[in-house]
Write a protein that holds these residues in place. Structure first.
Motif, PDB file in Angstrom:
ATOM      1  N   GLY A  10       0.916  -1.385   0.253  1.00 43.29           N
ATOM      2  CA  GLY A  10       0.019  -0.032  -0.029  1.00 43.29           C
ATOM      3  C   GLY A  10       0.826   1.143   0.010  1.00 43.29           C
ATOM      4  N   PHE A  11       2.005   1.279   0.789  1.00 41.74           N
ATOM      5  CA  PHE A  11       2.795   2.390   0.832  1.00 41.74           C
ATOM      6  C   PHE A  11       3.489   2.554  -0.360  1.00 41.74           C
ATOM      7  CE2 PHE A  11       6.988   4.324   1.418  1.00 41.74           C
ATOM      8  CZ  PHE A  11       6.890   5.312   1.900  1.00 41.74           C
ATOM      9  N   GLU A  12       3.877   1.417  -1.006  1.00 40.85           N
ATOM     10  CA  GLU A  12       4.665   1.586  -2.430  1.00 40.85           C
ATOM     11  C   GLU A  12       3.637   2.115  -3.423  1.00 40.85           C
ATOM     12  OE1 GLU A  12       7.634   1.208  -2.914  1.00 40.85           O
ATOM     13  OE2 GLU A  12       8.396   0.432  -1.106  1.00 40.85           O
ATOM     14  N   LYS A  17       2.330   7.346  -6.584  1.00 41.18           N
ATOM     15  CA  LYS A  17       1.503   8.437  -7.178  1.00 41.18           C
ATOM     16  C   LYS A  17       2.082   9.782  -7.013  1.00 41.18           C
ATOM     17  CE  LYS A  17      -2.700   5.827  -5.683  1.00 41.18           C
ATOM     18  NZ  LYS A  17      -3.766   5.832  -4.847  1.00 41.18           N
ATOM     19  N   LEU A  18       3.361   9.803  -6.313  1.00 43.13           N
ATOM     20  CA  LEU A  18       3.761  11.293  -5.947  1.00 43.13           C
ATOM     21  C   LEU A  18       4.901  11.525  -7.223  1.00 43.13           C
ATOM     22  CD1 LEU A  18       4.884  10.711  -2.394  1.00 43.13           C
ATOM     23  CD2 LEU A  18       2.870  12.030  -3.102  1.00 43.13           C
ATOM     24  N   SER A  19       5.202  12.794  -7.139  1.00 39.23           N
ATOM     25  CA  SER A  19       6.119  13.370  -8.178  1.00 39.23           C
ATOM     26  C   SER A  19       7.544  12.913  -7.613  1.00 39.23           C
ATOM     27  CB  SER A  19       6.157  14.965  -8.160  1.00 39.23           C
ATOM     28  OG  SER A  19       6.596  15.349  -7.061  1.00 39.23           O
ATOM     29  N   ALA A  24      11.360  11.609  -3.147  1.00 37.32           N
ATOM     30  CA  ALA A  24      12.575  11.909  -2.926  1.00 37.32           C
ATOM     31  C   ALA A  24      12.550  12.524  -1.412  1.00 37.32           C
ATOM     32  CB  ALA A  24      13.542  12.704  -3.827  1.00 37.32           C
ATOM     33  N   ALA A  25      11.687  13.541  -1.156  1.00 36.87           N
ATOM     34  CA  ALA A  25      11.760  14.093   0.112  1.00 36.87           C
ATOM     35  C   ALA A  25      10.965  13.174   1.112  1.00 36.87           C
ATOM     36  CB  ALA A  25      10.596  15.295  -0.170  1.00 36.87           C
ATOM     37  N   VAL A  26      10.215  12.275   0.694  1.00 47.09           N
ATOM     38  CA  VAL A  26       9.800  11.188   1.859  1.00 47.09           C
ATOM     39  C   VAL A  26      10.753  10.331   2.100  1.00 47.09           C
ATOM     40  CG1 VAL A  26       8.059   9.326   2.125  1.00 47.09           C
ATOM     41  CG2 VAL A  26       7.306  11.543   1.028  1.00 47.09           C
ATOM     42  N   VAL A  75       3.480  11.441   6.317  1.00 46.71           N
ATOM     43  CA  VAL A  75       3.491   9.914   6.196  1.00 46.71           C
ATOM     44  C   VAL A  75       2.936   9.624   7.575  1.00 46.71           C
ATOM     45  CG1 VAL A  75       5.253   8.119   6.359  1.00 46.71           C
ATOM     46  CG2 VAL A  75       5.434  10.087   4.634  1.00 46.71           C
ATOM     47  N   ILE A  76       2.170   8.581   7.731  1.00 52.37           N
ATOM     48  CA  ILE A  76       1.793   7.985   9.002  1.00 52.37           C
ATOM     49  C   ILE A  76       2.694   6.790   9.160  1.00 52.37           C
ATOM     50  CG2 ILE A  76      -0.210   6.721  10.269  1.00 52.37           C
ATOM     51  CD1 ILE A  76      -1.838   8.171   8.510  1.00 52.37           C
TER      52      ILE A  76
END
Length: 76
Positions: A10-12, A17-19, A24-26, A75-76
Protein backbone atom coordinates in the motif's frame (compact mmCIF):
# COMPACT_ATOMS: atom_id res chain seq x y z
CA UNK A 1 21.77 -0.84 16.31
CA UNK A 2 20.63 -1.83 12.83
CA UNK A 3 17.51 -0.19 11.46
CA UNK A 4 15.33 -2.13 9.05
CA UNK A 5 12.67 -0.24 7.14
CA UNK A 6 10.05 -2.34 5.43
CA UNK A 7 7.35 -0.85 3.26
CA UNK A 8 3.96 -2.29 2.53
CA UNK A 9 2.45 -2.74 -0.91
CA UNK A 10 0.00 0.00 0.00
CA UNK A 11 2.82 2.40 0.84
CA UNK A 12 4.61 1.57 -2.41
CA UNK A 13 1.38 2.14 -4.33
CA UNK A 14 0.79 5.50 -2.61
CA UNK A 15 4.36 6.73 -3.04
CA UNK A 16 4.24 5.82 -6.74
CA UNK A 17 1.52 8.47 -7.15
CA UNK A 18 3.86 11.23 -5.96
CA UNK A 19 6.11 13.38 -8.10
CA UNK A 20 9.81 12.48 -8.20
CA UNK A 21 10.62 15.43 -5.92
CA UNK A 22 7.97 14.37 -3.40
CA UNK A 23 9.20 10.75 -3.46
CA UNK A 24 12.75 11.92 -2.83
CA UNK A 25 11.59 14.13 0.05
CA UNK A 26 9.64 11.27 1.67
CA UNK A 27 12.55 8.84 1.40
CA UNK A 28 15.04 11.41 2.68
CA UNK A 29 12.90 12.37 5.69
CA UNK A 30 12.27 8.74 6.65
CA UNK A 31 15.96 7.89 6.31
CA UNK A 32 16.98 10.98 8.29
CA UNK A 33 14.67 10.01 11.17
CA UNK A 34 15.80 6.39 11.07
CA UNK A 35 19.47 7.38 11.25
CA UNK A 36 18.82 9.63 14.26
CA UNK A 37 16.63 7.16 16.15
CA UNK A 38 19.37 4.98 17.75
CA UNK A 39 21.14 7.92 19.40
CA UNK A 40 18.66 10.82 19.38
CA UNK A 41 15.19 9.39 19.95
CA UNK A 42 13.95 12.58 21.59
CA UNK A 43 14.83 14.58 18.48
CA UNK A 44 12.92 12.13 16.29
CA UNK A 45 9.83 12.22 18.51
CA UNK A 46 9.88 16.04 18.36
CA UNK A 47 9.45 15.73 14.59
CA UNK A 48 6.47 13.40 14.96
CA UNK A 49 2.90 14.24 15.85
CA UNK A 50 0.59 11.71 17.48
CA UNK A 51 -2.42 10.95 15.32
CA UNK A 52 -5.55 11.97 17.17
CA UNK A 53 -8.14 9.26 17.61
CA UNK A 54 -11.60 9.25 19.22
CA UNK A 55 -11.50 9.76 22.99
CA UNK A 56 -13.53 6.65 23.85
CA UNK A 57 -10.69 4.11 23.55
CA UNK A 58 -10.96 2.78 27.13
CA UNK A 59 -8.02 4.88 28.27
CA UNK A 60 -5.70 3.86 25.43
CA UNK A 61 -3.66 6.37 23.45
CA UNK A 62 -2.90 6.26 19.76
CA UNK A 63 0.38 4.62 18.79
CA UNK A 64 0.18 6.16 15.31
CA UNK A 65 2.31 9.17 14.46
CA UNK A 66 2.58 11.46 11.47
CA UNK A 67 5.81 12.79 10.03
CA UNK A 68 5.60 16.09 8.19
CA UNK A 69 7.33 15.90 4.82
CA UNK A 70 6.19 19.23 3.42
CA UNK A 71 3.48 21.82 3.99
CA UNK A 72 0.90 19.49 2.40
CA UNK A 73 2.42 16.02 2.68
CA UNK A 74 2.50 13.72 5.73
CA UNK A 75 3.49 10.10 6.32
CA UNK A 76 1.72 7.99 8.95
Amino acid sequence: MDILIESTKGFEKDIAKLSEDEKAAVIKKINDCASLFPTQKADVYRKLRRLRLPTNLNGYESSLYTLRISRTLRVI
